[in-house]
Scaffold this motif. Structure first.
Motif, mmCIF file in Angstrom:
data_model
loop_
_atom_site.group_PDB
_atom_site.id
_atom_site.type_symbol
_atom_site.label_atom_id
_atom_site.label_comp_id
_atom_site.label_asym_id
_atom_site.label_seq_id
_atom_site.Cartn_x
_atom_site.Cartn_y
_atom_site.Cartn_z
ATOM 1 N N TRP A 41 -2.968 5.416 10.246
ATOM 2 C CA TRP A 41 -1.652 5.338 10.880
ATOM 3 C C TRP A 41 -1.280 3.884 11.170
ATOM 4 O O TRP A 41 -0.158 3.446 10.883
ATOM 5 C CB TRP A 41 -1.653 6.163 12.165
ATOM 6 N N ASP A 42 -2.201 3.131 11.729
ATOM 7 C CA ASP A 42 -1.930 1.735 12.072
ATOM 8 C C ASP A 42 -1.660 0.905 10.825
ATOM 9 O O ASP A 42 -0.816 -0.006 10.835
ATOM 10 C CB ASP A 42 -3.108 1.138 12.854
ATOM 11 N N ARG A 43 -2.373 1.178 9.758
ATOM 12 C CA ARG A 43 -2.146 0.445 8.506
ATOM 13 C C ARG A 43 -0.735 0.681 8.005
ATOM 14 O O ARG A 43 -0.046 -0.260 7.575
ATOM 15 C CB ARG A 43 -3.167 0.888 7.451
ATOM 16 N N TRP A 44 -0.285 1.939 8.060
ATOM 17 C CA TRP A 44 1.072 2.254 7.593
ATOM 18 C C TRP A 44 2.125 1.583 8.481
ATOM 19 O O TRP A 44 3.124 1.070 7.991
ATOM 20 C CB TRP A 44 1.256 3.773 7.574
ATOM 21 N N ARG A 45 1.899 1.571 9.795
ATOM 22 C CA ARG A 45 2.868 0.947 10.701
ATOM 23 C C ARG A 45 2.928 -0.572 10.485
ATOM 24 O O ARG A 45 3.994 -1.178 10.611
ATOM 25 C CB ARG A 45 2.536 1.259 12.153
ATOM 26 N N ARG A 46 1.805 -1.182 10.179
ATOM 27 C CA ARG A 46 1.792 -2.625 9.937
ATOM 28 C C ARG A 46 2.448 -2.976 8.612
ATOM 29 O O ARG A 46 3.147 -3.988 8.513
ATOM 30 C CB ARG A 46 0.352 -3.160 9.934
ATOM 31 N N ARG A 47 2.214 -2.133 7.597
ATOM 32 C CA ARG A 47 2.716 -2.453 6.258
ATOM 33 C C ARG A 47 3.346 -1.207 5.631
ATOM 34 O O ARG A 47 2.711 -0.521 4.811
ATOM 35 C CB ARG A 47 1.582 -2.982 5.382
ATOM 36 N N PHE A 59 -0.245 0.962 -8.401
ATOM 37 C CA PHE A 59 -1.565 1.460 -8.765
ATOM 38 C C PHE A 59 -2.105 0.739 -9.991
ATOM 39 O O PHE A 59 -3.298 0.447 -10.077
ATOM 40 C CB PHE A 59 -1.503 2.967 -9.044
ATOM 41 N N VAL A 60 -1.240 0.441 -10.947
ATOM 42 C CA VAL A 60 -1.751 -0.073 -12.220
ATOM 43 C C VAL A 60 -1.762 -1.588 -12.319
ATOM 44 O O VAL A 60 -2.446 -2.132 -13.174
ATOM 45 C CB VAL A 60 -0.938 0.500 -13.415
ATOM 46 N N GLY A 61 -1.030 -2.282 -11.437
ATOM 47 C CA GLY A 61 -0.992 -3.715 -11.678
ATOM 48 C C GLY A 61 -0.931 -4.628 -10.477
ATOM 49 O O GLY A 61 -0.754 -5.838 -10.669
ATOM 50 N N HIS A 62 -1.058 -4.120 -9.272
ATOM 51 C CA HIS A 62 -0.873 -4.972 -8.101
ATOM 52 C C HIS A 62 -2.182 -5.182 -7.340
ATOM 53 O O HIS A 62 -3.242 -4.746 -7.762
ATOM 54 C CB HIS A 62 0.201 -4.368 -7.188
ATOM 55 N N THR A 63 -2.075 -5.858 -6.218
ATOM 56 C CA THR A 63 -3.270 -6.247 -5.483
ATOM 57 C C THR A 63 -4.016 -5.036 -4.943
ATOM 58 O O THR A 63 -3.435 -3.991 -4.698
ATOM 59 C CB THR A 63 -2.887 -7.153 -4.302
ATOM 60 N N THR A 66 -2.558 -3.602 -1.680
ATOM 61 C CA THR A 66 -1.420 -2.703 -1.835
ATOM 62 C C THR A 66 -1.884 -1.313 -2.236
ATOM 63 O O THR A 66 -1.379 -0.309 -1.726
ATOM 64 C CB THR A 66 -0.438 -3.258 -2.886
ATOM 65 N N VAL A 67 -2.824 -1.259 -3.143
ATOM 66 C CA VAL A 67 -3.367 0.038 -3.562
ATOM 67 C C VAL A 67 -4.039 0.729 -2.385
ATOM 68 O O VAL A 67 -3.883 1.937 -2.180
ATOM 69 C CB VAL A 67 -4.350 -0.141 -4.735
ATOM 70 N N GLN A 68 -4.773 -0.016 -1.581
ATOM 71 C CA GLN A 68 -5.427 0.567 -0.412
ATOM 72 C C GLN A 68 -4.410 1.083 0.598
ATOM 73 O O GLN A 68 -4.614 2.140 1.208
ATOM 74 C CB GLN A 68 -6.342 -0.471 0.234
ATOM 75 N N ASP A 69 -3.298 0.357 0.784
ATOM 76 C CA ASP A 69 -2.232 0.827 1.678
ATOM 77 C C ASP A 69 -1.693 2.158 1.199
ATOM 78 O O ASP A 69 -1.489 3.090 1.993
ATOM 79 C CB ASP A 69 -1.090 -0.189 1.730
ATOM 80 N N GLU A 71 -3.117 4.397 -0.911
ATOM 81 C CA GLU A 71 -4.123 5.454 -0.835
ATOM 82 C C GLU A 71 -4.327 5.916 0.601
ATOM 83 O O GLU A 71 -4.513 7.110 0.864
ATOM 84 C CB GLU A 71 -5.436 4.962 -1.439
ATOM 85 N N SER A 72 -4.272 4.982 1.548
ATOM 86 C CA SER A 72 -4.416 5.326 2.958
ATOM 87 C C SER A 72 -3.286 6.231 3.418
ATOM 88 O O SER A 72 -3.504 7.215 4.133
ATOM 89 C CB SER A 72 -4.455 4.045 3.798
ATOM 90 N N PHE A 73 -2.051 5.917 3.016
ATOM 91 C CA PHE A 73 -0.898 6.740 3.387
ATOM 92 C C PHE A 73 -0.995 8.133 2.767
ATOM 93 O O PHE A 73 -0.671 9.138 3.407
ATOM 94 C CB PHE A 73 0.395 6.063 2.949
ATOM 95 N N LEU A 74 -1.437 8.207 1.533
ATOM 96 C CA LEU A 74 -1.578 9.514 0.877
ATOM 97 C C LEU A 74 -2.590 10.383 1.616
ATOM 98 O O LEU A 74 -2.403 11.591 1.776
ATOM 99 C CB LEU A 74 -1.991 9.328 -0.582
ATOM 100 N N GLU A 75 -3.669 9.780 2.072
ATOM 101 C CA GLU A 75 -4.665 10.528 2.842
ATOM 102 C C GLU A 75 -4.119 10.915 4.213
ATOM 103 O O GLU A 75 -4.346 12.026 4.700
ATOM 104 C CB GLU A 75 -5.936 9.692 2.999
#
Length: 214
Positions: A41-47, A59-63, A66-69, A71-75
């Motif tokens: 939740w905190d990660r999503w609120r920050r970014r 997913f295919v070409g960025h840092t 960003t992918v972790q952000d 994936e975290s939101f999807l979970e």
């Protein structure tokens, strides 16, 4: 193999809400208290995430961050294992189950909002469309909540603030709600607010649950 999910909000009198409380509230509390729940939740609120149409590009070409952000939101917005047990009839020894024992107890179709999605979660699309600041105004945890009639009235101003839009805000939210709706189908930007208003006006409580149905 794909999944089918349901996010349902049903209105009930306080007597029925009281029978649900010892069954559902501990499950919601367990979802919120999970070891990674607040971190996500905190990660999503920050970014907050960008336009959903760019997610595949991330997913295919960025840092990796960003992918972790993403994936975290999807979970964060997927149905959790604790509330899921109540749909599966595994949360108690008596086999109490959401479908027959809660949803099918709603006699008036106006007292039920449900969004059934294939390979997707309705709460996920709603939260992305709202953004974290508005989503934080909604009670409970990621679409799961149980409220008495008094709590419905108490939380109504927050829900009105979360789901009430100017024309420009509405257009922006619709642009980020990626769910497809059939003719006459109530969407996630409309159904929850309708249910809050109905319950507040009729003196009813509300039960919200997000689960995988199969």
């Amino acid at each position: 193999m794909g999944i089918t999910t349901a996010w349902a909000i049903s209105a009930h009198d306080d007597t029925f809400i009281a029978t649900l409380a010892p069954r559902l509230r501990p499950l919601i509390a367990a979802e919120r208290a999970g070891p990674e729940a607040q971190e996500r939740w905190d990660r999503w609120r920050r970014r907050p995430l960008p336009d959903h149409r760019t997610w595949w590009d991330h997913f295919v070409g960025h840092t990796s961050e960003t992918v972790q952000d993403l994936e975290s939101f999807l979970e964060l917005t997927a149905s959790g294992e604790h509330v899921q047990k109540m749909y599966d009839g595994l949360s108690s020894d008596d086999g109490f189950c959401l479908l027959p024992d809660v949803w099918e107890q709603v006699g008036d179709p106006d007292h039920l909002f449900v969004s059934v999605q294939s390979k997707e979660y309705a709460v996920r699309s709603l939260f992305h469309a709202l953004g974290p600041d508005r989503a934080a105004l909604l009670p409970g945890w990621c679409g799961n909540f149980l409220l008495t009639s008094a709590e419905v009235r108490e939380t109504r101003p927050r829900v009105e603030a979360a789901l009430g839009f100017t024309p420009q805000e509405r257009a922006a939210a619709e642009d980020q709600d990626w769910l497809d709706y059939g003719e006459g189908e109530e969407g996630v930007l409309d159904g929850p607010l309708r249910m809050w208003r109905l319950a507040a006006e009729e003196g009813l409580g509300l039960c919200g649950v997000s689960v995988v149905v199969y």
